[in-house]
Design an enzyme around this catalytic site. Sequence first.
Site, PDB file in Angstrom:
ATOM      1  N   TRP A 199       0.817  -1.159   0.116  1.00 23.55           N
ATOM      2  CA  TRP A 199       0.105   0.106  -0.198  1.00 23.55           C
ATOM      3  C   TRP A 199       0.726   1.234  -0.051  1.00 23.55           C
ATOM      4  CZ3 TRP A 199      -4.435  -0.802   4.101  1.00 23.55           C
ATOM      5  CH2 TRP A 199      -5.547  -1.642   3.217  1.00 23.55           C
ATOM      6  N   LYS A 200       2.236   1.189   0.429  1.00 27.25           N
ATOM      7  CA  LYS A 200       3.013   2.208   0.323  1.00 27.25           C
ATOM      8  C   LYS A 200       2.545   3.310   1.400  1.00 27.25           C
ATOM      9  CE  LYS A 200       4.526   1.233  -4.289  1.00 27.25           C
ATOM     10  NZ  LYS A 200       4.930   1.508  -5.542  1.00 27.25           N
ATOM     11  N   HIS A 217      12.878  -1.911  -0.871  1.00 27.40           N
ATOM     12  CA  HIS A 217      12.010  -1.606  -1.890  1.00 27.40           C
ATOM     13  C   HIS A 217      12.958  -0.495  -2.674  1.00 27.40           C
ATOM     14  CE1 HIS A 217       9.002   0.229  -4.207  1.00 27.40           C
ATOM     15  NE2 HIS A 217       8.341  -0.779  -4.109  1.00 27.40           N
ATOM     16  N   GLU A 255      11.320  -6.195  -9.201  1.00 25.99           N
ATOM     17  CA  GLU A 255      10.579  -5.017  -9.326  1.00 25.99           C
ATOM     18  C   GLU A 255      11.506  -4.123 -10.250  1.00 25.99           C
ATOM     19  OE1 GLU A 255       7.281  -4.710  -6.434  1.00 25.99           O
ATOM     20  OE2 GLU A 255       8.854  -3.438  -5.724  1.00 25.99           O
ATOM     21  N   GLY A 310       4.494   1.865 -11.086  1.00 24.72           N
ATOM     22  CA  GLY A 310       3.841   3.007 -11.381  1.00 24.72           C
ATOM     23  C   GLY A 310       3.789   3.727 -12.594  1.00 24.72           C
ATOM     24  N   SER A 367       3.494  -2.550 -12.039  1.00 23.22           N
ATOM     25  CA  SER A 367       2.264  -2.197 -12.936  1.00 23.22           C
ATOM     26  C   SER A 367       1.414  -3.604 -12.942  1.00 23.22           C
ATOM     27  CB  SER A 367       2.680  -1.702 -14.358  1.00 23.22           C
ATOM     28  OG  SER A 367       3.263  -0.479 -13.940  1.00 23.22           O
ATOM     29  N   GLY A 382       1.543  -2.614  -6.254  1.00 24.29           N
ATOM     30  CA  GLY A 382       1.332  -1.385  -5.655  1.00 24.29           C
ATOM     31  C   GLY A 382       0.000  -0.677  -5.929  1.00 24.29           C
ATOM     32  N   GLY A 383      -0.083   0.231  -6.748  1.00 25.47           N
ATOM     33  CA  GLY A 383      -1.528   0.830  -7.015  1.00 25.47           C
ATOM     34  C   GLY A 383      -2.632   0.074  -7.169  1.00 25.47           C
TER      35      GLY A 383
HETATM   36  P1  13P Z   1       2.815  -0.436  -8.923  1.00 32.16           P
HETATM   37  O1  13P Z   1       2.033  -2.127  -8.841  1.00 32.16           O
HETATM   38  O2  13P Z   1       2.207   0.713  -8.498  1.00 32.16           O
HETATM   39  O3  13P Z   1       3.562  -0.407 -10.114  1.00 32.16           O
HETATM   40  O4  13P Z   1       3.947  -0.534  -7.673  1.00 32.16           O
HETATM   41  C1  13P Z   1       4.603  -1.785  -7.774  1.00 32.16           C
HETATM   42  C2  13P Z   1       5.525  -1.624  -6.497  1.00 32.16           C
HETATM   43  O5  13P Z   1       6.245  -0.821  -6.257  1.00 32.16           O
HETATM   44  C3  13P Z   1       5.169  -2.945  -5.516  1.00 32.16           C
HETATM   45  O6  13P Z   1       6.068  -2.816  -4.319  1.00 32.16           O
END
Ligand code: 13P
Length: 246
Positions: free
Chosen positions: A10-11, A96, A165, A171, A204, A225-226
């Site tokens: 979720w950051k 990360h 990653e 993102g 992504s 992430g998103g």
């Molecule tokens: P996104 O899925 O938003 O590209 O982010 C990936 C991420 O950094 C997961 O740790």
Amino acid sequence: MRKIVIAGNWKMYKTQAEALEFLRGFTSELETIPDDRDIVLCVPFTDLEILSRSLHGSRIQIGAQNVHWETAGAYTGEISGSMLTELGTRFVVVGHSERRQYFCETNETANLRLKAAQKAGLTPILCVGETKQQRDAGDTESHIFNQLEKGLVDVNQQNLVVAYEPIWAIGTGDTCASTEANRVVGLIRSKLTNPNVTIQYGGSVKPDNIDEIMAQPEIDGVLVGGASLDAKGFARIANYQFPKYQ
Ligand code: 13P
């Protein structure tokens, strides 16, 4: 057999109220979780306790996004492993690219955090991946191998997840082609001493590409992430169906 781990990162998103609202939507969309996979939500520290209480007895597990290497001490702003496990936390993201880029995380500090996480009984998720410039220069493999070599010194590979990653895919909506992600994940596996380490792809990942990504034979899960912020979308990702290992 390698365990599948579908994790959301979720950051720095979601207050407690927003986290509970997510959970209502997520659990109502989630199908019975097959035994072959772990579903994990890696959330801000402030959401850990309320989610842990709400998920007591559930198959959904909770993860944090950082852990300090000391058990206690004068480290303003840091959190120790036992502080996390006391709240029911099972996983923790380490190294990360956003921590490396914005908070001076290095392979050496990631290594210290990995060992501390394991000592506390957490399963660390070590993130590795190259920038666009490194990829264009043909340095993808050497960069990732260096991250692994330095990050994994004295780390127990029986209790470890690695996430590939590629930074240029985070993102951006610019997903790494699933076959290329599969190739790099295979190379990462060739550098590990335990062939059963779960290796995820992250960058992504969305409801509309999860099936293709998870169809790749080397890829054992995703770090999202998103798309993990949306209850319905992340449920679709967690519910992906592919007859893996059959
Ligand atoms: P996104 O899925 O938003 O590209 O982010 C990936 C991420 O950094 C997961 O740790």
